[in-house]
Design an enzyme around this catalytic site. Structure first.
Site, PDB file in Angstrom:
ATOM      1  N   LYS A 124      21.360 -33.175  32.956  1.00 56.39           N
ATOM      2  CA  LYS A 124      19.848 -33.516  32.383  1.00 56.39           C
ATOM      3  C   LYS A 124      19.474 -33.841  34.289  1.00 56.39           C
ATOM      4  O   LYS A 124      18.833 -33.638  34.877  1.00 56.39           O
ATOM      5  CB  LYS A 124      19.845 -34.070  31.728  1.00 56.39           C
ATOM      6  CG  LYS A 124      18.627 -35.092  31.565  1.00 56.39           C
ATOM      7  CD  LYS A 124      17.872 -36.793  32.095  1.00 56.39           C
ATOM      8  CE  LYS A 124      18.609 -37.792  32.094  1.00 56.39           C
ATOM      9  NZ  LYS A 124      18.461 -38.853  32.691  1.00 56.39           N
ATOM     10  N   ASN A 125      20.364 -35.022  34.853  1.00 50.91           N
ATOM     11  CA  ASN A 125      19.349 -35.065  35.762  1.00 50.91           C
ATOM     12  C   ASN A 125      19.505 -34.489  36.966  1.00 50.91           C
ATOM     13  O   ASN A 125      18.788 -34.296  37.796  1.00 50.91           O
ATOM     14  CB  ASN A 125      20.678 -36.664  36.187  1.00 50.91           C
ATOM     15  CG  ASN A 125      20.219 -37.617  35.608  1.00 50.91           C
ATOM     16  OD1 ASN A 125      19.438 -38.113  34.660  1.00 50.91           O
ATOM     17  ND2 ASN A 125      21.597 -38.453  36.096  1.00 50.91           N
ATOM     18  N   CYS A 140      12.041 -50.534  33.521  1.00 44.33           N
ATOM     19  CA  CYS A 140      12.678 -50.452  32.690  1.00 44.33           C
ATOM     20  C   CYS A 140      13.282 -51.438  31.313  1.00 44.33           C
ATOM     21  O   CYS A 140      13.440 -52.512  32.685  1.00 44.33           O
ATOM     22  CB  CYS A 140      13.001 -48.968  32.460  1.00 44.33           C
ATOM     23  SG  CYS A 140      14.869 -48.882  33.368  1.00 44.33           S
ATOM     24  N   ARG A 187      13.341 -50.759  39.277  1.00 41.76           N
ATOM     25  CA  ARG A 187      13.301 -49.376  40.211  1.00 41.76           C
ATOM     26  C   ARG A 187      11.990 -48.621  40.950  1.00 41.76           C
ATOM     27  O   ARG A 187      10.630 -47.279  40.363  1.00 41.76           O
ATOM     28  CB  ARG A 187      14.058 -48.222  39.296  1.00 41.76           C
ATOM     29  CG  ARG A 187      15.774 -48.670  38.207  1.00 41.76           C
ATOM     30  CD  ARG A 187      15.842 -47.519  38.177  1.00 41.76           C
ATOM     31  NE  ARG A 187      15.457 -47.057  36.425  1.00 41.76           N
ATOM     32  CZ  ARG A 187      15.737 -46.562  35.243  1.00 41.76           C
ATOM     33  NH1 ARG A 187      16.982 -45.577  35.664  1.00 41.76           N
ATOM     34  NH2 ARG A 187      15.485 -46.177  34.881  1.00 41.76           N
ATOM     35  N   ASP A 244      25.753 -45.165  35.601  1.00 44.41           N
ATOM     36  CA  ASP A 244      25.631 -44.086  34.220  1.00 44.41           C
ATOM     37  C   ASP A 244      27.141 -44.133  33.574  1.00 44.41           C
ATOM     38  O   ASP A 244      26.703 -43.606  32.206  1.00 44.41           O
ATOM     39  CB  ASP A 244      24.804 -42.780  34.615  1.00 44.41           C
ATOM     40  CG  ASP A 244      23.393 -42.615  34.716  1.00 44.41           C
ATOM     41  OD1 ASP A 244      23.193 -43.889  35.139  1.00 44.41           O
ATOM     42  OD2 ASP A 244      23.048 -41.641  35.193  1.00 44.41           O
ATOM     43  N   ARG A 253      17.562 -38.719  24.563  1.00 44.28           N
ATOM     44  CA  ARG A 253      16.689 -38.646  26.502  1.00 44.28           C
ATOM     45  C   ARG A 253      17.481 -37.329  26.862  1.00 44.28           C
ATOM     46  O   ARG A 253      17.396 -36.624  28.173  1.00 44.28           O
ATOM     47  CB  ARG A 253      16.448 -39.150  26.456  1.00 44.28           C
ATOM     48  CG  ARG A 253      15.229 -40.007  25.777  1.00 44.28           C
ATOM     49  CD  ARG A 253      14.994 -41.523  27.293  1.00 44.28           C
ATOM     50  NE  ARG A 253      15.356 -41.000  29.259  1.00 44.28           N
ATOM     51  CZ  ARG A 253      16.356 -42.035  29.878  1.00 44.28           C
ATOM     52  NH1 ARG A 253      16.361 -43.454  28.942  1.00 44.28           N
ATOM     53  NH2 ARG A 253      15.978 -41.392  30.882  1.00 44.28           N
TER      54      ARG A 253
END
Length: 426
Positions: free
Chosen positions: A22-23, A115, A120, A309, A401
């Protein structure tokens, strides 16, 4: 809304195919705006973040086709203005800045804001744009960037207070590929996702050297062309399933992984007594849980250090690992909201000043819990697999997500898990 209902106590056994990253996908999809020729990207995971990015690309004027993990993008004529409604659902939309600035020499991007895991800031993104000759104005919550005289290569130092910035490196690299002259990025992020973007850009005709090191050199070119690219495996999804196998598994095999990207997670699990066996090519791994695991210690750090993560998932693992384990997050010190939910399930965790001290308990108990962010939700799923009884995980949109069909993948290896409508107020 939906929720996950997990019936704990099952033993995981079998094989899982890991999805594309995803990233890595998000900046690569954004980089398709750098050319007016067709771009094909394969193994794009079907998760809400990539879906949002593709919607934004379409709203900016690109033609987008998607089928079976393959995305085809043609950005013949595009707009340079993104609206708040387009980008508000995804912080990574900031990576549109680089390709729009390079292609259109101007862009308007609403500020992504903070968030739940902490602020960030985008100051390094702004520093990068200004270094290439752009003028930046912030008005009404919108980044307005323009380079009417074109972008010019420069030496840019990208280290921030918490280390290198991944999306900042991505943005500067994407802007620099069409700038005049040479750009040198010092203190560049070294993550595999940055390397994958560099490979994608190079396949389009960009001239990039040093990706994967702290110094990247980019020689600007006049035009990029069509390409066909396959996204790297998702190392965080792989790490999450490795943790699940260590918690509740009896021989779980993961396919489509990259051993090099999983070194930090592999080392930690082996130090805790679990058995990790890769095949010769390093793209398949089998995890066998230790019968008598030991506690561990994590200090997150930029790649190749332990990824922030993965700290939530490991906190879930440590919750039932005998002894005292310590997790310190130097990247996002506020990223411990999952701990209060794990404590509802019986975990013994004390959090203070960016550090969690976990005393392993003999068992967790199923309970209704609330996901607060993407990786926190994964931690709650792992804990639920291990817990006695039934756990309901609310705010499931967080996990959607970044994890493609996580419930179906867990079902395939023996988990008792189901997705149900959630009538609870958000």
């Amino acid at each position: 809304m939906e929720k996950l209902v997990v019936h704990g106590g099952c033993t995981l056994r079998g094989t899982v195919n890991i999805s594309g990253s995803k990233n890595a996908s998000l900046p690569i999809l954004a980089a398709a705006l750098l050319t007016d020729e067709p771009v094909v990207v394969r193994r794009v995971p079907d998760v809400s973040d990539t879906n949002y990015m593709l919607q934004i690309l379409g709203q900016l004027g690109a033609s987008v086709e998607r089928y079976s993990g393959i995305v085809r993008i043609v950005a013949k004529e595009i707009d340079s203005v993104a609206t708040y409604e387009q980008v508000r659902k995804m912080r990574a939309s900031i990576c549109l800045m680089g390709p729009l600035l390079a292609r259109k020499l101007e862009c308007h991007i609403p500020l992504p804001g903070g968030c739940v895991i902490g602020d960030r800031p985008v100051d390094l993104h702004i520093r990068a744009a200004e270094a290439l000759g752009a003028k930046v104005e912030i008005a009404s919550g919108v980044l307005k960037i323009a380079a009417p005289n074109g972008l010019k290569g420069a030496n840019v130092e990208l280290r921030g207070d918490n280390g290198p910035t991944v999306l900042g490196t991505d943005n500067l690299m994407m802007a620099a590929v069409l700038a005049k002259g040479t750009t040198v990025i010092d203190s560049a992020a070294c993550e595999p996702e940055v390397v994958d973007l560099a490979h994608f850009l190079t396949s389009m005709g960009a001239k990039i050297e040093g990706a994967g090191t702290s110094r990247i050199v980019i020689q600007g070119v006049e035009k990029l062309h069509s390409t066909d690219h396959t996204v790297i495996p998702d190392r965080i999804e792989a790490g999450t399933f490795m943790a699940a196998a260590a918690m509740a598994g009896d021989g779980v095999t993961l396919r489509r992984v990259c051993r090099e990207h999983l070194t930090a997670v592999t080392r930690l699990l082996e130090e805790c007594g679990h058995t990790i066996c890769f095949n010769k090519e390093g793209d398949v791994v089998t995890i066998v849980a230790a019968k008598n695991p030991t506690s561990g210690k994590i200090v997150t750090a930029p790649y190749p250090g332990f990824p922030t993560d993965m700290q939530a998932q490991m906190t879930a693992l440590f919750a039932t690992t005998p002894g005292i384990s310590v997790v310190k997050d130097t990247i996002f010190p506020q990223r411990f909201m999952h701990c209060s939910e794990l404590k509802r399930m019986g975990a013994d965790i004390k959090v203070d000043n960016g550090r969690a001290v976990i005393t392993g308990v003999k068992k967790l108990s199923g309970a209704p819990v609330m996901a607060s962010d993407l990786r926190a939700s994964a931690a709650l799923v792992l804990a639920a697999l291990k817990a006695e009884g039934t756990t309901e995980i609310h705010r499931l949109y967080h996990i959607d997500r970044g994890y493609e069909m996580i419930d179906e993948k867990l079902l395939s290896i023996g988990a008792a898990i189901e997705r149900k409508p959630d009538d609870e107020e958000d």
